[in-house]
Scaffold this motif. Structure first.
Motif, PDB file in Angstrom:
ATOM      1  N   TYR A 118      10.210 -82.812   4.437  1.00  0.00           N
ATOM      2  CA  TYR A 118      10.475 -83.346   5.776  1.00  0.00           C
ATOM      3  C   TYR A 118       9.466 -84.378   6.274  1.00  0.00           C
ATOM      4  N   VAL A 119       8.255 -84.398   5.748  1.00  0.00           N
ATOM      5  CA  VAL A 119       7.333 -85.461   6.154  1.00  0.00           C
ATOM      6  C   VAL A 119       7.858 -86.829   5.715  1.00  0.00           C
ATOM      7  N   PRO A 120       8.317 -87.001   4.471  1.00  0.00           N
ATOM      8  CA  PRO A 120       8.919 -88.281   4.095  1.00  0.00           C
ATOM      9  C   PRO A 120      10.147 -88.641   4.926  1.00  0.00           C
ATOM     10  N   VAL A 121      10.908 -87.638   5.351  1.00  0.00           N
ATOM     11  CA  VAL A 121      12.064 -87.885   6.212  1.00  0.00           C
ATOM     12  C   VAL A 121      11.620 -88.535   7.516  1.00  0.00           C
ATOM     13  N   LEU A 122      10.542 -88.004   8.111  1.00  0.00           N
ATOM     14  CA  LEU A 122      10.039 -88.577   9.364  1.00  0.00           C
ATOM     15  C   LEU A 122       9.449 -89.964   9.143  1.00  0.00           C
TER      16      LEU A 122
ATOM     17  N   ASN B 137      10.369 -92.191   6.930  1.00  0.00           N
ATOM     18  CA  ASN B 137      11.481 -93.129   6.765  1.00  0.00           C
ATOM     19  C   ASN B 137      12.201 -93.379   8.087  1.00  0.00           C
ATOM     20  N   LEU B 138      12.365 -92.324   8.872  1.00  0.00           N
ATOM     21  CA  LEU B 138      13.019 -92.463  10.168  1.00  0.00           C
ATOM     22  C   LEU B 138      12.197 -93.358  11.096  1.00  0.00           C
ATOM     23  N   ALA B 139      10.896 -93.129  11.130  1.00  0.00           N
ATOM     24  CA  ALA B 139      10.023 -93.923  11.986  1.00  0.00           C
ATOM     25  C   ALA B 139      10.063 -95.400  11.592  1.00  0.00           C
ATOM     26  N   LYS B 140      10.089 -95.667  10.300  1.00  0.00           N
ATOM     27  CA  LYS B 140      10.173 -97.048   9.833  1.00  0.00           C
ATOM     28  C   LYS B 140      11.497 -97.687  10.244  1.00  0.00           C
ATOM     29  N   GLU B 141      12.567 -96.900  10.111  1.00  0.00           N
ATOM     30  CA  GLU B 141      13.900 -97.398  10.462  1.00  0.00           C
ATOM     31  C   GLU B 141      14.026 -97.685  11.947  1.00  0.00           C
ATOM     32  N   LYS B 142      13.433 -96.831  12.785  1.00  0.00           N
ATOM     33  CA  LYS B 142      13.541 -96.953  14.247  1.00  0.00           C
ATOM     34  C   LYS B 142      12.388 -97.738  14.863  1.00  0.00           C
ATOM     35  N   ASP B 143      11.494 -98.230  14.011  1.00  0.00           N
ATOM     36  CA  ASP B 143      10.324 -98.980  14.480  1.00  0.00           C
ATOM     37  C   ASP B 143       9.477 -98.127  15.429  1.00  0.00           C
ATOM     38  N   ILE B 144       9.234 -96.902  15.011  1.00  0.00           N
ATOM     39  CA  ILE B 144       8.402 -95.964  15.768  1.00  0.00           C
ATOM     40  C   ILE B 144       7.014 -95.938  15.140  1.00  0.00           C
TER      41      ILE B 144
ATOM     42  N   PHE C 221       4.215 -94.417  13.657  1.00  0.00           N
ATOM     43  CA  PHE C 221       4.059 -93.079  13.075  1.00  0.00           C
ATOM     44  C   PHE C 221       3.151 -93.152  11.850  1.00  0.00           C
ATOM     45  N   LYS C 222       2.219 -92.217  11.770  1.00  0.00           N
ATOM     46  CA  LYS C 222       1.283 -92.165  10.653  1.00  0.00           C
ATOM     47  C   LYS C 222       1.140 -90.728  10.196  1.00  0.00           C
ATOM     48  N   ALA C 223       1.373 -90.481   8.913  1.00  0.00           N
ATOM     49  CA  ALA C 223       1.226 -89.143   8.335  1.00  0.00           C
ATOM     50  C   ALA C 223      -0.037 -89.092   7.486  1.00  0.00           C
TER      51      ALA C 223
ATOM     52  N   LEU D  31       0.629 -82.383  20.248  1.00  0.00           N
ATOM     53  CA  LEU D  31       1.968 -82.052  20.710  1.00  0.00           C
ATOM     54  C   LEU D  31       2.443 -80.685  20.218  1.00  0.00           C
ATOM     55  N   THR D  32       2.456 -80.499  18.881  1.00  0.00           N
ATOM     56  CA  THR D  32       3.080 -79.295  18.354  1.00  0.00           C
ATOM     57  C   THR D  32       2.677 -79.044  16.903  1.00  0.00           C
ATOM     58  N   ASN D  33       2.868 -77.790  16.481  1.00  0.00           N
ATOM     59  CA  ASN D  33       2.683 -77.424  15.070  1.00  0.00           C
ATOM     60  C   ASN D  33       4.023 -77.087  14.418  1.00  0.00           C
ATOM     61  N   GLU D  34       5.126 -77.316  15.151  1.00  0.00           N
ATOM     62  CA  GLU D  34       6.448 -76.950  14.653  1.00  0.00           C
ATOM     63  C   GLU D  34       6.995 -78.032  13.715  1.00  0.00           C
ATOM     64  N   GLN D  35       7.245 -77.654  12.463  1.00  0.00           N
ATOM     65  CA  GLN D  35       7.788 -78.598  11.492  1.00  0.00           C
ATOM     66  C   GLN D  35       9.118 -79.163  11.973  1.00  0.00           C
ATOM     67  N   MET D  36       9.323 -80.462  11.740  1.00  0.00           N
ATOM     68  CA  MET D  36      10.501 -81.129  12.284  1.00  0.00           C
ATOM     69  C   MET D  36      11.321 -81.837  11.213  1.00  0.00           C
ATOM     70  N   ASN D  37      12.638 -81.793  11.408  1.00  0.00           N
ATOM     71  CA  ASN D  37      13.520 -82.668  10.645  1.00  0.00           C
ATOM     72  C   ASN D  37      13.801 -83.891  11.505  1.00  0.00           C
ATOM     73  N   ASP D  38      14.683 -84.763  11.057  1.00  0.00           N
ATOM     74  CA  ASP D  38      14.932 -86.007  11.795  1.00  0.00           C
ATOM     75  C   ASP D  38      15.510 -85.745  13.185  1.00  0.00           C
ATOM     76  N   LYS D  39      16.415 -84.761  13.301  1.00  0.00           N
ATOM     77  CA  LYS D  39      17.044 -84.491  14.593  1.00  0.00           C
ATOM     78  C   LYS D  39      16.032 -83.971  15.619  1.00  0.00           C
ATOM     79  N   ARG D  40      15.174 -83.071  15.193  1.00  0.00           N
ATOM     80  CA  ARG D  40      14.161 -82.537  16.112  1.00  0.00           C
ATOM     81  C   ARG D  40      13.181 -83.620  16.546  1.00  0.00           C
ATOM     82  N   PHE D  41      12.837 -84.507  15.605  1.00  0.00           N
ATOM     83  CA  PHE D  41      11.890 -85.570  15.927  1.00  0.00           C
ATOM     84  C   PHE D  41      12.498 -86.537  16.943  1.00  0.00           C
TER      85      PHE D  41
END
Length: 248
Positions: A187-191, A193-200, A202-204, A232-242
């Motif tokens: 899920y980290v790579p998912v976030l 890729n999503l951040a890059k796509e949405k121009d957010i 984001f740094k992991a 913010l949180t320690n809850e692991q996120m998928n794209d929808k939660r993010f």
């Protein structure tokens, strides 16, 4: 319930995660690689024979991937009982096995992270108090270090000062994570890729050593998300939660 201990010898054949059935999944291989490097440091992974539905993972606190000062204690990475297995005393069984093992190894006691109120991916404070644990330190974000002492005169574990005030100087979303949690490998790579796509912004930041983990500015190192410097949180996120988080 029958429990077995995962070791170097049986690691490859044992199922270690209740939510992932495929042992070849990148999440499983990532977690198993992390475990394999910890066994020589004293890490113990006890699990039910029921495909990892119940397990406890603990390690001598000086080797924990968390910014704590708790020499002589055993640190519990995770105590987990899934779904329908709850309410049968399995968590108590696993904890009692940890207590017995830790006493045999001459430890002063146990410590674990939790909060005043139950939060995802953290131990249940009601259960901890019932088992004799007490909070001994707390960070500004409400994450607490709890402990169970085996000796009357043993000192209390403490969070390192850097962990007590979870904030950083960077703008945007910044995620600290380790391979201790298997879900991060997917899920980290998912976030990212999503951040890059949405121009957010984001740094992991993957924490790759114990030394790095023990100097992260938050008690929780498996997954710690910041925004504009604030935790913010320690809850692991998928794209929808993010995306839902961003919408707020």
């Amino acid at each position: 319930m029958e429990f077995i201990q995962v070791t170097k010898e049986n690691l490859e054949k044992e199922h270690i995660c209740c939510a992932i059935s495929n042992n070849k999944d990148v999440q499983v291989s990532s977690k198993k690689s992390w475990l394999a490097e910890r066994f020589d440091e004293g890490l113990v992974f006890l699990k039910s024979v029921e495909r990892g539905k119940c397990f406890i993972e603990y390690i001598p606190a000086e080797f924990a991937w968390n910014p704590i000062d708790a020499d002589g204690y055993m640190y519990i990475d995770c105590l987990w009982v899934a779904g329908s297995f709850k309410g049968h005393g399995y968590a108590s069984e696993l904890l009692n096995m940890c207590i017995e093992d830790s006493k045999k190894k001459g430890k002063k006691g146990l410590c674990i992270l939790a909060c005043g109120k139950k939060k995802p991916f953290l131990a249940d404070p009601k259960f901890l108090r019932y088992k004799g644990f007490e909070p001994c330190d707390e960070a500004d974000n409400g994450v607490q270090l709890w402990y169970l002492s085996f000796e009357k005169e043993s000192g209390k574990p403490r969070l390192k000062e850097i962990a007590k005030h979870p904030n950083i100087d960077e703008k945007g979303y910044v995620l600290f994570y380790t391979s201790q949690c298997p879900f991060n490998a997917k899920y980290v790579p998912v976030l990212e890729n999503l951040a890059k796509e949405k121009d957010i912004e984001f740094k992991a930041i993957q924490i790759k050593s114990r030394e790095e983990a023990q100097n992260v500015p938050t008690p929780i190192t498996t997954y710690a998300l910041f925004y504009d410097g604030k935790y913010l949180t320690n809850e692991q996120m998928n794209d929808k939660r993010f995306l839902k988080l961003i919408a707020k």
